[in-house]
Design an enzyme around this catalytic site. Structure first.
Site: not given
Length: 453
Positions: A284, A287, A351-352, A385, A444
């Site tokens: 991770q 990145h 996220e993960h 991924d 209406h």
């Protein structure tokens, strides 16, 4: 290379102010965290002549693209990416897509097809279906789902090439029935000049690929410029400028999310292999930026993982960037108990989430806030991924509390269909009339009265 002694943050729940430390960590991981490299800051000053904030940069670029069209896109491609393009060269020609595909290794094409098959199987299985509710007197209500006509897919291309992002955005859109897919990637060797990326586009039948990235690409997709019609929705990852640009244009078009740095939380116990955990955290962090967080209630596991991080990071090709990422966004958290570990992970809403314990399934219900959850020692995040089937475009920065990962359903729009017969309106008319009277909307009421009088 000699073993590295990482200066990675630690939180000890037995003595630290955990809420304050977590708040600090969450702020770093949000788009508000202003995660811009030093090179990016220098480029901002070179381009605009002043140290604008990322928000100001995005607002200026989007305004100029909206008012000047393609000329502004081309200007910023030259200023920010160093590439001189024209109206004729900004689009990747079909011949180049075909050539990239023809030159691709058979093994790579085989992998593309297998991953496409996995994604397609999962995304079509979860796709919304029309629902009809029948009522008495021949009345019925229907919820129908229709695909968007045109979707823009952002593919990064700064530090690495991402054919996986093409797969994880295009295949869900295709599963939903989107007819026009538009891929944008920066004009770099890792972006729209990358033959693997172009071969992937061709394999999936994507014919519109443009050499543009950053906020200018998002603005071009959102507003439409000469030769590039407006899309209905923009999806896909990117840096802070892409995230802020998507936020800026939301309302002109739909977007998937406003993403921050990629992140993982690994929950480990005394049975979890430290070398596995370190490898997951490093995956991770590479990145760059990427946040890697370990939560464990075992001091021995924490220390063994730290030792493995120091050993393994020295072996990586992207060692320097990974170290920077670990030291800026990484954290090793020692919880008081399994229960607190789950509570902390749920507050982070990553996220993960990788539950790498011997009782992974039993902890799943205790941590509902996660973009994607990976269970057990043999399910690293890399499987999600690249190949499993759910999209790797996921909510970051704690937004998994309320946001979902990208799926085929995000490329559908729903609408209701209502049908009443004469007998049906006679039966429901008193209730409509009464509500119209309460709200003072006489027209209406009259639209019903005229049919039942």
């Amino acid at each position: 290379m000699a073993e590295i002694a990482l200066n990675i943050a630690r939180i000890d729940a037995r003595q630290d102010d955990v809420p304050a430390r977590l708040a600090e960590l969450r702020e770093k991981l949000s788009p508000r965290g202003n995660v811009v490299s030093e090179a990016g800051r220098r480029r901002t000053i070179e381009t605009f002549g002043e140290p604008l904030s990322p928000q100001q940069v995005v607002e200026r670029i989007c305004h100029e693209v909206q008012t000047e069209g393609l000329a502004a896109v081309l200007r910023y491609s030259e200023k920010l990416d160093g590439k001189q393009l024209t109206a004729e060269t900004i689009r990747v020609p079909q011949s180049e897509l075909e050539a990239a595909h023809a030159a691709a290794a058979p093994e790579f094409l085989e992998t593309l097809r297998k991953i496409r098959e996995n994604i397609w199987e999962f995304q079509t299985a979860i796709l919304h279906k029309d629902v009809q509710v029948d009522r008495p007197d021949g009345n019925f209500l229907r919820q129908r789902y229709l695909p968007l006509q045109r979707a823009g897919l952002c593919v990064p291309g700064g530090a690495a090439a991402y054919p996986s992002t093409v797969l994880m955005t295009a295949v869900p859109a295709l599963a939903a029935g989107v007819k026009e897919l538009v891929v944008v990637a920066p004009p770099t060797p890792f972006g729209s000049y990358n033959t693997d990326l172009l071969a992937t586009c061709h394999e999936l039948g994507v014919t519109e690929v443009y050499r543009m990235g950053g906020a200018q690409a998002v603005a071009a997709l959102a507003y439409g410029v000469e030769g590039i019609p407006q899309v209905d929705k923009i999806v896909g990852p990117g840096n802070l400028f892409v995230a802020l640009a998507k936020k800026h244009v939301y309302g002109e078009v739909d977007i998937d999310s406003i993403a921050g740095p990629s992140e993982v939380v690994v929950i480990a116990d005394e049975t979890t292999r430290a070398d596995y955990t370190a490898a997951d955290l490093l995956a991770q962090a590479e990145h760059a930026p990427g946040a890697s967080i370990l939560i464990t209630w075992s001091p021995a596991t924490l220390e063994a993982t730290y030792a493995e991080l120091n050993r393994q990071v020295a072996l990586l090709e992207r060692c320097e960037l990974t170290v920077q990422s670990l030291e800026a966004f990484g954290c090793l958290i020692l919880a008081e108990s399994q229960e607190q570990a789950c509570q902390l992970a749920n507050e982070i809403a990553p996220e993960h989430l990788h539950i790498a314990t011997d009782s992974a399934e039993t902890l799943l219900d205790k941590i509902p806030n996660a973009g994607a959850t990976f269970l057990g020692n043999y399910t690293p995040v890399a499987l999600g991924d690249y190949a499993a089937g759910p999209s790797h475009v996921l909510p970051t920065g704690g937004t998994a509390r309320w946001a979902s990962g990208l799926s085929a359903n995000d490329f559908l729009r729903s609408s209701s269909v209502i049908h009443y017969t004469d007998a049906g309106i006679q039966a429901i008319a008193p209730h409509v009339q009464r509500m119209a009277d309460k709200e003072g909307l006489t027209a209406h009421r009259r639209s019903v009265d005229i049919r039942v009088s």
